[in-house]
Write an enzyme that holds these catalytic residues in place. Sequence first.
Site, mmCIF file in Angstrom:
data_model
loop_
_atom_site.group_PDB
_atom_site.id
_atom_site.type_symbol
_atom_site.label_atom_id
_atom_site.label_comp_id
_atom_site.label_asym_id
_atom_site.label_seq_id
_atom_site.Cartn_x
_atom_site.Cartn_y
_atom_site.Cartn_z
ATOM 1 N N HIS A 181 0.819 -1.214 0.000
ATOM 2 C CA HIS A 181 0.000 0.000 0.000
ATOM 3 C C HIS A 181 0.851 1.262 0.000
ATOM 4 C CE1 HIS A 181 -3.353 -2.751 1.721
ATOM 5 N NE2 HIS A 181 -3.381 -2.724 0.410
ATOM 6 N N HIS B 141 -7.785 -8.553 -7.588
ATOM 7 C CA HIS B 141 -8.003 -9.353 -6.370
ATOM 8 C C HIS B 141 -8.259 -8.343 -5.261
ATOM 9 C CE1 HIS B 141 -5.513 -12.004 -8.889
ATOM 10 N NE2 HIS B 141 -5.918 -13.032 -8.183
ATOM 11 N N SER C 175 -6.558 -1.943 -0.748
ATOM 12 C CA SER C 175 -6.262 -1.295 -2.032
ATOM 13 C C SER C 175 -7.490 -0.619 -2.659
ATOM 14 C CB SER C 175 -5.612 -2.276 -3.005
ATOM 15 O OG SER C 175 -6.364 -3.463 -3.142
ATOM 16 N N GLU D 125 -13.589 -9.522 -7.114
ATOM 17 C CA GLU D 125 -13.382 -10.351 -5.918
ATOM 18 C C GLU D 125 -14.240 -11.591 -6.096
ATOM 19 O OE1 GLU D 125 -11.420 -10.586 -3.080
ATOM 20 O OE2 GLU D 125 -12.617 -12.406 -2.883
ATOM 21 N N ASP E 127 -13.404 -14.039 -11.991
ATOM 22 C CA ASP E 127 -12.037 -14.523 -11.841
ATOM 23 C C ASP E 127 -11.051 -13.474 -12.365
ATOM 24 O OD1 ASP E 127 -9.917 -16.549 -11.455
ATOM 25 O OD2 ASP E 127 -9.782 -16.365 -13.622
ATOM 26 N N ASP F 204 -3.013 -8.772 -7.240
ATOM 27 C CA ASP F 204 -2.574 -9.048 -5.863
ATOM 28 C C ASP F 204 -3.123 -10.405 -5.409
ATOM 29 O OD1 ASP F 204 -1.726 -8.806 -3.230
ATOM 30 O OD2 ASP F 204 -3.343 -7.442 -2.658
HETATM 31 C C1 LIG Z 1 -4.321 -10.542 -1.017
HETATM 32 S S1 LIG Z 1 -6.061 -10.433 -1.028
HETATM 33 C C2 LIG Z 1 -6.370 -8.860 -1.728
HETATM 34 C C3 LIG Z 1 -6.040 -7.669 -0.901
HETATM 35 C C4 LIG Z 1 -6.330 -6.351 -1.543
HETATM 36 N N1 LIG Z 1 -5.779 -6.267 -2.900
HETATM 37 C C5 LIG Z 1 -5.765 -5.197 -0.715
HETATM 38 O O1 LIG Z 1 -4.589 -4.840 -0.911
HETATM 39 O O2 LIG Z 1 -6.502 -4.642 0.082
HETATM 40 C C6 LIG Z 1 -6.490 -11.483 -2.379
HETATM 41 C C7 LIG Z 1 -8.000 -11.559 -2.656
HETATM 42 O O3 LIG Z 1 -8.191 -12.225 -3.907
HETATM 43 C C8 LIG Z 1 -9.359 -13.012 -3.833
HETATM 44 N N2 LIG Z 1 -9.211 -14.029 -4.901
HETATM 45 C C9 LIG Z 1 -8.564 -15.213 -4.852
HETATM 46 N N3 LIG Z 1 -8.541 -15.797 -6.063
HETATM 47 C C10 LIG Z 1 -9.195 -14.959 -6.914
HETATM 48 C C11 LIG Z 1 -9.470 -14.975 -8.306
HETATM 49 N N4 LIG Z 1 -9.067 -15.999 -9.082
HETATM 50 N N5 LIG Z 1 -10.133 -13.934 -8.839
HETATM 51 C C12 LIG Z 1 -10.539 -12.877 -8.069
HETATM 52 N N6 LIG Z 1 -10.305 -12.807 -6.757
HETATM 53 C C13 LIG Z 1 -9.630 -13.820 -6.172
HETATM 54 C C14 LIG Z 1 -9.351 -13.556 -2.432
HETATM 55 O O4 LIG Z 1 -10.669 -13.927 -2.035
HETATM 56 C C15 LIG Z 1 -8.797 -12.359 -1.638
HETATM 57 O O5 LIG Z 1 -9.839 -11.558 -1.141
#
Ligand SMILES: C[S@@+](CC[C@H](N)C(=O)[O-])C[C@H]1O[C@@H](n2cnc3c(N)ncnc32)[C@H](O)[C@@H]1O
Length: 276
Positions: free
Chosen positions: A18, A41, A95, A113, A138, A159
């Site tokens: 961040h 993500h 984020s 998400e 996805d 991410d």
């Molecule tokens: C590391 S966290 C994200 C944190 C966020 N970017 C932040 O910095 O605040 C990863 C997120 O991706 C989601 N996720 C996992 N696989 C995914 C996919 N294939 N497509 C979209 N989201 C996904 C998870 O549920 C999780 O909430």
Amino acid sequence: MNYRHAFHAGNFADCVKHALLVPLLRALARKPAPFRVLDTHAGIGWYDLEGSEAARTGEWQDGLARVLAGGEAGPLADWLGLIEQLGCPPRYPGSPALTRALLRPEDKLVLCELHPEDNQTLRRAFARDPQVAVHQRDAYEAVTALTPFPEKRGLVLIDPPFEQPGEFERLFTAMAQVNKRMRGAVIAAWYPIKHRAPVRAFHQALADSEIRDVLTAELWLREPTDPRRLNGCGLAVVNPPWGWAEQAEAILAELLARMGRGEPGQGWDVKRICDE
Ligand SMILES: C[S@@+](CC[C@H](N)C(=O)[O-])C[C@H]1O[C@@H](n2cnc3c(N)ncnc32)[C@H](O)[C@@H]1O
């Protein structure tokens, strides 16, 4: 999908990601043309540092709490000032919340998400916000479905949770796809540093690819030799704005001074992986 970011929000990896993301967003807002951000993500947007998930792991105590205890903000002033304005602590902006705070009225934010419950929480956080679109989609499908941007400029933040094998390969492929579809887009890709071998392979894949102008910014809290531990993390940035490398150096040095515990081999670096 087992990963829930609420257990990890505000940990050292979030602080790195961040603090480095804010100057990328600021640079986009320096030019008058509108921009778009795709956060593939997204998580849930906001995290309660006093909630049960945060208490269960206590990870933020080794991350944000140590950063906040470090006195004068120095190179972290922009990120720390912003999160304070947004009510942190105890409300930690992830984020999507950080990005939303830096949009101008003409800019857009697209959030993906996949987790059903987290997606609902995210939707509620940005309900009725005409500048934010939330998808339950996805990430790796979204990078091609939702690019190129109509605005023709912007940032893609990738991410992933790195809970499944093959994530480095999927991350690299997504970066290459976005870069091919939008040559000028800034791409910021987060990755873990557990041990060095997969990170070296990822850097090599970038260096051997058609992608140009890539910097990596990394911080590790100890020599990354134990593959079971999150020893450090990095952000690979395609098309970094002018001056970001120097900002990243100052940010990482300050973060390590605050979050490092003097373990053997701790360090940080900012390096060029692909020439301009
Ligand atoms: C590391 S966290 C994200 C944190 C966020 N970017 C932040 O910095 O605040 C990863 C997120 O991706 C989601 N996720 C996992 N696989 C995914 C996919 N294939 N497509 C979209 N989201 C996904 C998870 O549920 C999780 O909430």
